[in-house]
Scaffold this motif. Structure first.
Motif, PDB file in Angstrom:
ATOM      1  N   PHE A  23       0.835  -1.196   0.000  1.00 37.95           N
ATOM      2  CA  PHE A  23       0.000   0.000   0.000  1.00 37.95           C
ATOM      3  C   PHE A  23       0.868   1.243   0.000  1.00 37.95           C
ATOM      4  O   PHE A  23       1.763   1.396   0.825  1.00 37.95           O
ATOM      5  N   CYS A  53       1.168   5.804  -7.458  1.00 36.87           N
ATOM      6  CA  CYS A  53      -0.281   6.015  -7.542  1.00 36.87           C
ATOM      7  C   CYS A  53      -0.730   6.452  -8.933  1.00 36.87           C
ATOM      8  O   CYS A  53      -1.930   6.553  -9.196  1.00 36.87           O
ATOM      9  N   TYR A 102      -5.915   4.233  -8.447  1.00 36.60           N
ATOM     10  CA  TYR A 102      -5.070   3.513  -7.497  1.00 36.60           C
ATOM     11  C   TYR A 102      -5.890   3.007  -6.314  1.00 36.60           C
ATOM     12  O   TYR A 102      -5.675   1.884  -5.839  1.00 36.60           O
ATOM     13  N   LYS A 103      -6.844   3.802  -5.840  1.00 37.94           N
ATOM     14  CA  LYS A 103      -7.664   3.350  -4.715  1.00 37.94           C
ATOM     15  C   LYS A 103      -8.496   2.129  -5.110  1.00 37.94           C
ATOM     16  O   LYS A 103      -8.667   1.204  -4.308  1.00 37.94           O
ATOM     17  N   CYS A 158      -6.298  -0.844  -5.098  1.00 35.74           N
ATOM     18  CA  CYS A 158      -6.092  -1.366  -3.739  1.00 35.74           C
ATOM     19  C   CYS A 158      -7.171  -2.377  -3.370  1.00 35.74           C
ATOM     20  O   CYS A 158      -6.900  -3.384  -2.700  1.00 35.74           O
ATOM     21  N   LEU A 203      -5.852  -5.004  -0.737  1.00 41.14           N
ATOM     22  CA  LEU A 203      -5.214  -4.129   0.242  1.00 41.14           C
ATOM     23  C   LEU A 203      -6.261  -3.356   1.042  1.00 41.14           C
ATOM     24  O   LEU A 203      -5.955  -2.816   2.108  1.00 41.14           O
TER      25      LEU A 203
END
Length: 382
Positions: A175, A182, A280-281, A284, A289
């Motif tokens: 992370f 990112c 990127y979020k 995750c 993640l």
């Protein structure tokens, strides 16, 4: 459609290479940045920039995909306008030409006559770069005709992180809250008839340092979900134990306080995380993640979410409109999953980028049961 996946993987790696080339040339990079204005400006940020790298990557993908699948040419859309203003105030329409020398000459007009920089970019655009992915090459036939799809491109998602250029190295846990890791290249395909996302490629150009320690190498991910068929480069996630109360969520640091407060009981300790870049979020969540990505504002767009949405669908998850109506009892998961984002229709009465905004906010998830927990926790509070 399997051939289309291989083409998208190849152009994603070319795009990643262009992004790295632009970062490696400091004086060049200073020339590439110009503020977005008018209807193309993202209202979330005081300053929202586009770079020549964005435009070059977008037009390169459009050119390369259209060369193999001409039936798709009119249905490839991206975040950026391909008009760029040089230092002399001249407006230049950036396209990829048939020959490297022609593209270099065009780019030189954008770069105020900088022949060296233009040649460097043109070489990266025209190189024959093949990304080998054994699993993708093993897919022989998929139940969708390329003539039935449209494509969304986000040439560099997380542009602010790309411009700022913090050279954070991804930690062992995987992370990374900010920095170059990112910034992602996102290419998603959707059915033009229904808006359903059916194929996505994510390329992370700045994942780890190369052997010299001075440059970067990336990694890529892909997913396909259509006609009852699903395949993904990411392993199928482990499902949480039934009745698990703790959820991990990733948010934007600028998320509303009321959302953070509503999620806090579900995400105790360090289970509420913050990161940059919408793509990127969502990545995750794809990589496990975080369980969910929650965004309460309409500050993401179809080009941000189409590609990662396809990967989530391939893994049994999805992305729903946060403003979906409340649901009850056993029907709730089906109702919320019925509010999945689609990608084929602009928002009525909106102009510029706003016509393609995910207006109601969103929740990206892998596990439908976790989606239920989060939607119930947010109900009536936002």
């Amino acid at each position: 459609m399997a051939d289309l996946l291989r083409v998208l993987l190849n152009v994603s790696e070319k795009a990643a290479n262009v992004a790295r080339v632009c970062r490696q040339e400091g004086p060049l990079f200073e020339l590439l940045v110009q503020e977005k204005k008018g209807d193309d400006k993202n209202k979330k940020f005081v300053q929202d920039f586009k770079t020549l790298a964005d435009v070059v990557i977008q037009e390169m993908i459009r050119h390369d995909v259209g060369a193999v699948f001409p039936e798709l040419t009119e249905f490839i859309q991206g975040e950026e306008s391909n008009k760029f203003e040089n230092g002399l105030g001249e407006s230049v329409t950036v396209t990829v030409c048939g020959r490297e020398e022609e593209t270099a000459a065009l780019l030189a007009t954008v770069l105020d006559g900088d022949q060296t920089a233009a040649a460097l970019l043109a070489r990266a655009i025209h190189q024959d770069l093949q990304l080998r992915d054994q699993a993708a090459e093993g897919l022989k036939q998929l139940p969708v005709n390329p003539a039935d799809v449209g494509i969304w491109i986000d040439p560099i998602d997380g542009t602010s992180q790309y411009i700022e250029g913090k050279e954070e190295v991804v930690p062992d846990g995987g992370f990374c809250s900010s920095g170059l890791p990112c910034a992602l290249v996102l290419i998603g395909a959707f059915l033009r008839s229904t808006g359903e996302p059916v194929m996505g490629v994510i390329n992370q150009p700045f994942h780890h340092r190369d052997e010299t320690g001075n440059g970067w190498k990336g990694q890529h991910f892909w997913g396909v979900s259509c006609g009852g068929f699903s395949a993904c480069s990411v392993p199928w996630p482990k499902r949480p134990s039934p009745g698990r109360a703790v959820v991990s969520a990733v948010l934007s640091s600028s998320e509303k306080a009321v959302v953070k407060e509503a999620l806090a009981p579900l995400c105790p300790g360090k289970c509420l995380m913050y990161a940059s870049g919408a793509g990127y979020k969502i990545l995750c969540v794809i990589l496990g993640l975080a369980d969910v990505y929650v965004l309460s504002e309409g500050s993401t767009y179809k080009w941000d979410s189409c590609a990662p949405h396809a990967l989530l669908r391939a893994l049994g998850g999805g992305i729903v409109d946060l403003s979906a109506p409340p649901a009850r009892d056993k029907e709730k998961v089906e109702v919320w999953r019925g509010a999945e984002l689609t990608y084929h229709k602009p928002n009525a009465g909106r102009r510029g980028a706003d016509q393609w905004a995910n207006q109601g906010g969103l929740v990206a998830y892998l596990d439908p049961e976790v989606l239920s927990v989060v939607m119930e926790g947010l109900a009536g509070k936002i």
